[in-house]
Write an enzyme that holds these catalytic residues in place. Structure first.
Site, PDB file in Angstrom:
ATOM      1  N   ARG A  83       0.828  -1.214   0.000  1.00 50.50           N
ATOM      2  CA  ARG A  83       0.000   0.000   0.000  1.00 50.50           C
ATOM      3  C   ARG A  83       0.863   1.266   0.000  1.00 50.50           C
ATOM      4  NH1 ARG A  83      -3.511   2.842   4.231  1.00 50.50           N
ATOM      5  NH2 ARG A  83      -5.125   3.824   2.966  1.00 50.50           N
ATOM      6  N   HIS A 104       0.560   4.399  -2.619  1.00 49.19           N
ATOM      7  CA  HIS A 104       0.375   5.788  -2.169  1.00 49.19           C
ATOM      8  C   HIS A 104       1.560   6.669  -2.529  1.00 49.19           C
ATOM      9  CE1 HIS A 104      -3.226   5.391   0.787  1.00 49.19           C
ATOM     10  NE2 HIS A 104      -3.351   4.574  -0.240  1.00 49.19           N
ATOM     11  N   ASN A 126      -3.206   8.850   4.411  1.00 52.96           N
ATOM     12  CA  ASN A 126      -1.987   8.238   4.953  1.00 52.96           C
ATOM     13  C   ASN A 126      -1.897   8.253   6.476  1.00 52.96           C
ATOM     14  OD1 ASN A 126      -1.158   7.860   2.304  1.00 52.96           O
ATOM     15  ND2 ASN A 126       0.081   9.719   2.240  1.00 52.96           N
ATOM     16  N   HIS A 157      -6.396  -5.815  -2.261  1.00 55.32           N
ATOM     17  CA  HIS A 157      -7.213  -5.925  -1.049  1.00 55.32           C
ATOM     18  C   HIS A 157      -7.511  -7.377  -0.675  1.00 55.32           C
ATOM     19  CE1 HIS A 157      -8.715  -1.468  -1.424  1.00 55.32           C
ATOM     20  NE2 HIS A 157      -7.459  -1.568  -1.025  1.00 55.32           N
TER      21      HIS A 157
HETATM   22  C1  HEM Z   1      -9.080   1.356  -5.946  1.00 57.40           C
HETATM   23  C2  HEM Z   1      -9.010   2.301  -5.030  1.00 57.40           C
HETATM   24  C3  HEM Z   1      -8.549   2.033  -3.629  1.00 57.40           C
HETATM   25  C4  HEM Z   1      -9.136   2.490  -2.512  1.00 57.40           C
HETATM   26  C5  HEM Z   1     -10.377   3.367  -2.422  1.00 57.40           C
HETATM   27  C6  HEM Z   1      -8.392   1.965  -1.385  1.00 57.40           C
HETATM   28  C7  HEM Z   1      -8.681   2.228  -0.064  1.00 57.40           C
HETATM   29  C8  HEM Z   1      -8.087   1.592   1.016  1.00 57.40           C
HETATM   30  C9  HEM Z   1      -8.441   1.804   2.392  1.00 57.40           C
HETATM   31  C10 HEM Z   1      -9.501   2.782   2.883  1.00 57.40           C
HETATM   32  C11 HEM Z   1      -7.680   0.980   3.146  1.00 57.40           C
HETATM   33  C12 HEM Z   1      -7.716   0.846   4.662  1.00 57.40           C
HETATM   34  C13 HEM Z   1      -6.868   1.927   5.286  1.00 57.40           C
HETATM   35  C14 HEM Z   1      -6.992   2.015   6.783  1.00 57.40           C
HETATM   36  O1  HEM Z   1      -7.848   1.396   7.373  1.00 57.40           O
HETATM   37  O2  HEM Z   1      -6.198   2.743   7.397  1.00 57.40           O
HETATM   38  C15 HEM Z   1      -6.849   0.242   2.245  1.00 57.40           C
HETATM   39  C16 HEM Z   1      -5.954  -0.723   2.616  1.00 57.40           C
HETATM   40  C17 HEM Z   1      -5.086  -1.353   1.760  1.00 57.40           C
HETATM   41  N1  HEM Z   1      -4.929  -1.061   0.405  1.00 57.40           N
HETATM   42 FE1  HEM Z   1      -6.170   0.026  -0.729  1.00 57.40          FE
HETATM   43  N2  HEM Z   1      -7.368   1.215  -1.855  1.00 57.40           N
HETATM   44  C18 HEM Z   1      -7.405   1.226  -3.222  1.00 57.40           C
HETATM   45  C19 HEM Z   1      -6.495   0.638  -4.087  1.00 57.40           C
HETATM   46  C20 HEM Z   1      -5.383  -0.043  -3.669  1.00 57.40           C
HETATM   47  C21 HEM Z   1      -4.289  -0.420  -4.525  1.00 57.40           C
HETATM   48  C22 HEM Z   1      -4.184  -0.076  -5.994  1.00 57.40           C
HETATM   49  C23 HEM Z   1      -3.402  -1.091  -3.747  1.00 57.40           C
HETATM   50  C24 HEM Z   1      -2.080  -1.693  -4.134  1.00 57.40           C
HETATM   51  C25 HEM Z   1      -1.769  -2.086  -5.329  1.00 57.40           C
HETATM   52  C26 HEM Z   1      -3.966  -1.149  -2.416  1.00 57.40           C
HETATM   53  C27 HEM Z   1      -3.417  -1.826  -1.358  1.00 57.40           C
HETATM   54  C28 HEM Z   1      -3.951  -1.854  -0.076  1.00 57.40           C
HETATM   55  C29 HEM Z   1      -3.478  -2.737   0.951  1.00 57.40           C
HETATM   56  C30 HEM Z   1      -2.444  -3.837   0.783  1.00 57.40           C
HETATM   57  C31 HEM Z   1      -4.174  -2.407   2.128  1.00 57.40           C
HETATM   58  C32 HEM Z   1      -3.980  -3.007   3.519  1.00 57.40           C
HETATM   59  C33 HEM Z   1      -2.799  -2.280   4.168  1.00 57.40           C
HETATM   60  C34 HEM Z   1      -2.427  -2.774   5.557  1.00 57.40           C
HETATM   61  O3  HEM Z   1      -2.949  -3.755   6.055  1.00 57.40           O
HETATM   62  O4  HEM Z   1      -1.569  -2.102   6.159  1.00 57.40           O
HETATM   63  N3  HEM Z   1      -5.132  -0.475  -2.400  1.00 57.40           N
HETATM   64  N4  HEM Z   1      -7.102   0.641   0.953  1.00 57.40           N
END
Ligand code: HEM
Ligand code: NAG
Ligand code: NAG
Length: 322
Positions: free
Chosen positions: A63, A67, A95, A194
């Site tokens: 992630r 970002h 972030n 995700h």
């Molecule tokens: C398509 C639009 C996307 C949205 C709206 C989105 C939104 C989010 C949100 C809201 C979270 C949770 C953050 C939190 O609770 O603090 C999250 C977690 C995460 N996102 Fe996305 N995301 C998107 C695309 C992506 C992409 C493109 C990737 C990587 C290629 C990604 C990888 C991740 C990962 C791996 C997590 C978990 C991180 C952790 O456990 O520390 N996301 N995302």
């Protein structure tokens, strides 16, 4: 005259690497083959240890890379701490209290500096670590293009405006990725990230209480640990984004979308009667196809470059400019 021009050109070519120049230049898979031959094994071993200690770290670094890349290209701008002169990206809405794993990158950078000093950019370290994190959790691997440079600036406002929010509609998601030159198909494949990791209650509360297209038993399950009222202590409570296998990089994310178990509103938008439904169906039934598309899309996302006028360098400490 011709000689003078040639002379100037040659001087520029010879001297260019010494200056903290502007961004640009082509990436190459062999960029550090001679300059830092141990780079990839240093990163890999550090990620093996980090993921063994905490599987979620593979997700967190993935992630972080996303970002970084979506805010003026993959230039490690996300890693800069705030200073008197710089309002960085760490405290931007998407972030703050959310992106994590900075200490893992700092530890890798220290090892890389010990092995080949002032050579490898922080941006390249994040790109390699993200790839290894995915692979160590059972996902695909790919060859990482290298040669990125680190920005000497960052932008909190750009981080706030360029990153998608979990309340986004399908049209918005397609636009936000389109703005980065990524297709709807890339967007749907990259969203498969995700399949690993965790999210805070604040990011999915609206969905589990207010969305119509959600699986009832799934909503009830998530409501158990994410109370409807905000500010009551549950805001930061974590839930796995993939209800089935949060520590395995597989294609259950897409199967979950088909049973209306997407955790974010934005996730479920990919399977809600719109243009991505067919692709979600295919990825859900064909894990190899998803893995291949994901890897290709990661290379494309990793090719996002800072604008040409961005001042860049190879940072010595990922947290601050040289
Ligand atoms: C398509 C639009 C996307 C949205 C709206 C989105 C939104 C989010 C949100 C809201 C979270 C949770 C953050 C939190 O609770 O603090 C999250 C977690 C995460 N996102 Fe996305 N995301 C998107 C695309 C992506 C992409 C493109 C990737 C990587 C290629 C990604 C990888 C991740 C990962 C791996 C997590 C978990 C991180 C952790 O456990 O520390 N996301 N995302
Ligand atoms: C850094 O500065 C350049 C030149 O002013 C600008 O184009 C770029 O967007 C800035 N970086 C960020 C993250 O905004
Ligand atoms: C809701 O989720 C359960 C698994 O928790 C699944 O068995 C069921 O088929 C889902 N319902 C719908 C309508 O998809």
């Amino acid at each position: 005259m011709a000689n003078a021009v040639t002379c100037l050109l040659m001087a520029a070519v010879v001297l260019a690497p010494l200056f903290a120049g502007a961004a640009g230049g082509k990436l190459s898979t062999r960029f550090y083959d001679r300059k830092c031959p141990n780079l990839q094994s240093i990163v890999r071993l550090a990620m093996v240890e980090a993921v063994a200690a905490e599987p979620r770290m593979g997700a967190s670094i993935l992630r972080m890379f996303f970002h970084d890349c979506f805010v003026n290209g993959c230039d490690a701008s996300i890693l800069l701490d705030d200073t008197a002169d710089l309002t960085g990206e760490k405290n931007a809405g998407p972030n703050a209290n959310s992106v994590r794993g900075y200490e893992v990158i700092d530890a890798i950078k220290a090892q890389v500096e010990a092995s080949c000093s002032a050579t490898v950019s922080c941006a390249d370290i994040v790109a390699l670590a993200a790839r290894d994190g995915v692979n160590l959790l059972g996902g695909p691997t790919w060859t990482v293009q290298l040669g990125r440079r680190d920005a000497r600036n960052a932008s909190q406002s750009a981080a706030n405006s360029n990153l998608p929010s979990p309340g986004s509609s399908l049209a918005t998601l397609i636009t936000v990725f389109g703005n980065k030159g990524l297709s709807a198909r890339d967007m749907t494949a990259l969203s498969g990230a995700h399949t690993i990791g965790q999210a805070r209650c604040t990011t999915f509360r609206d969905r589990i209480y207010n969305d119509a297209n959600i699986n009832g038993s799934f909503a009830a399950l998530r409501q158990q640990t994410c109370p409807q009222a905000s500010g009551t202590g549950g805001d930061g409570t974590l839930a796995p984004i993939d209800v089935t296998s949060p520590d395995v990089f597989d294609n259950y994310y897409y199967q979950n979308l088909m049973s209306k178990q997407g955790l974010f509103h934005s996730d479920q938008e990919l399977f809600n009667g719109g243009s991505q439904d067919a692709l979600v169906r295919r990825y859900s039934g064909n894990g190899a196809m998803f893995a291949a598309d994901f890897a290709k899309a990661m290379v494309r996302m990793g090719g996002l470059m800072p604008s040409a006028d961005t001042p860049t360098e190879v940072r010595l400490d990922c947290k601050k400019v040289n």
